[in-house]
Design a protein around this motif. Structure first.
Motif, PDB file in Angstrom:
ATOM      1  N   ASN A 152      18.845  38.892 102.286  1.00 44.78           N
ATOM      2  CA  ASN A 152      19.253  38.676 103.197  1.00 44.78           C
ATOM      3  C   ASN A 152      18.599  39.491 105.058  1.00 44.78           C
ATOM      4  N   PRO A 153      18.006  39.365 105.272  1.00 46.26           N
ATOM      5  CA  PRO A 153      17.323  39.846 106.339  1.00 46.26           C
ATOM      6  C   PRO A 153      18.332  40.854 107.595  1.00 46.26           C
ATOM      7  N   VAL A 156      19.581  43.788 105.182  1.00 45.07           N
ATOM      8  CA  VAL A 156      18.236  44.554 104.814  1.00 45.07           C
ATOM      9  C   VAL A 156      17.230  45.710 105.983  1.00 45.07           C
ATOM     10  N   GLU A 157      17.580  44.504 107.321  1.00 43.45           N
ATOM     11  CA  GLU A 157      17.432  45.618 108.611  1.00 43.45           C
ATOM     12  C   GLU A 157      18.162  46.350 109.264  1.00 43.45           C
TER      13      GLU A 157
END
Length: 281
Positions: A152-153, A156-157
């Motif tokens: 899940n970007p 992660v960010e």
């Protein structure tokens, strides 16, 4: 499963009227919250979206028949104007009702769902039931889109933005179960890719929270705790799926409102995960 299918039959009998989800839950012998979660996991779409698509499927048949005006059809299926009906119709069918009637174009159809329990026996699920008093989780939170497969970007960010020094400080505060860093999720809009949910990254602790941290208080609950180990992140995502499509249908427990917790240890491409879901019997 028989009672769940009775609820599906009730939907069909009341498509042209208000469908009371609380009454559906009583038919299914469960809570409204658990019915919505179970339905989304089993059907792959939220319950409200299924009802909407069934109504638009019925409406499409009437549009193509040409017997009634488009406004009469719109009002019959719960839309206050031609414009609102046209927007919903096009979102499902790809064309507006006027174009569909004029051109007899092919339209989409949401079939009536019937649920069957299939016992495969190819995997086993390790779980335990834990009674836990109210506790606090200290960390930081955000709202992210749902991702079914792969990383899940947004999450992660978000974790990168917290930074390793802060994460290490958080780990030092951990003094409760589950130990170490945990991910809390809740307030999920639906089960479709991109639907949004609350995400909180922190630790269970009885210590005083630093000034730059947020606090979530989790009430006293009974928890079903599941363990899994395997490739990351597929193992975790499959564990969520299997809990709702296999474990809940074959057990007397039901999920209840409140955040779920996930503790993960990652070693290269492998993960050990422990998933906590609040339940009632």
């Amino acid at each position: 499963m028989e009672r769940l299918n009775q609820a599906m039959a009730h939907i069909e009998q009341n498509l042209d009227d208000e469908v009371d989800v609380r009454h559906l839950a009583r038919i299914a012998g469960t809570s409204e919250y658990h019915l919505r979660r179970m339905f989304s996991a089993l059907a792959g779409i939220p319950l409200s979206e299924y009802i909407r698509r069934r109504r638009l499927t019925k409406a499409a048949n009437e549009v193509l028949s040409g017997h009634d005006s488009l406004l009469d059809i719109a009002i019959r299926w719960g839309y206050g104007s031609n414009e609102a009906f046209a927007r919903a119709f096009k979102a499902m069918h790809g064309v507006g009702p006027q174009e569909a009637r004029a051109g007899k174009k092919p339209l989409q159809s949401q079939q009536i769902l019937t649920f069957k329990l299939i016992v495969e026996g190819s995997t086993s699920m390790e779980y335990r039931i834990v009674e836990k008093d109210a506790f606090q989780v200290v960390g930081r939170g955000t709202r992210v889109p749902l991702v079914h497969l792969g990383m899940n970007p947004a999450i992660v960010e978000f974790i990168k933005g917290i930074g390793m020094p802060t994460l290490e400080r958080l780990k030092q505060l951990s003094d409760g179960e589950p130990e170490g860093l945990v991910a809390l999720t809740g307030n999920q809009e639906g089960n479709e890719e991109g639907d949004r949910l609350d995400y909180f990254h922190g630790v269970v602790t009885s210590k005083e929270a630093p000034e730059d941290m947020e606090i979530i208080t989790v009430p006293k609950n009974t928890w079903a705790v599941f363990k899994a180990e395997g490739p990351y992140p597929e193992t975790i995502q499959h564990m969520w799926r299997d809990v709702y499509t296999q474990w809940f249908p074959s057990n007397s427990y039901q999920s209840v409102e409140g955040p779920s917790m996930l503790h993960t240890q990652i070693d290269g491409d492998t993960a050990k995960a422990e998933l906590w879901i609040p339940v009632t019997s």
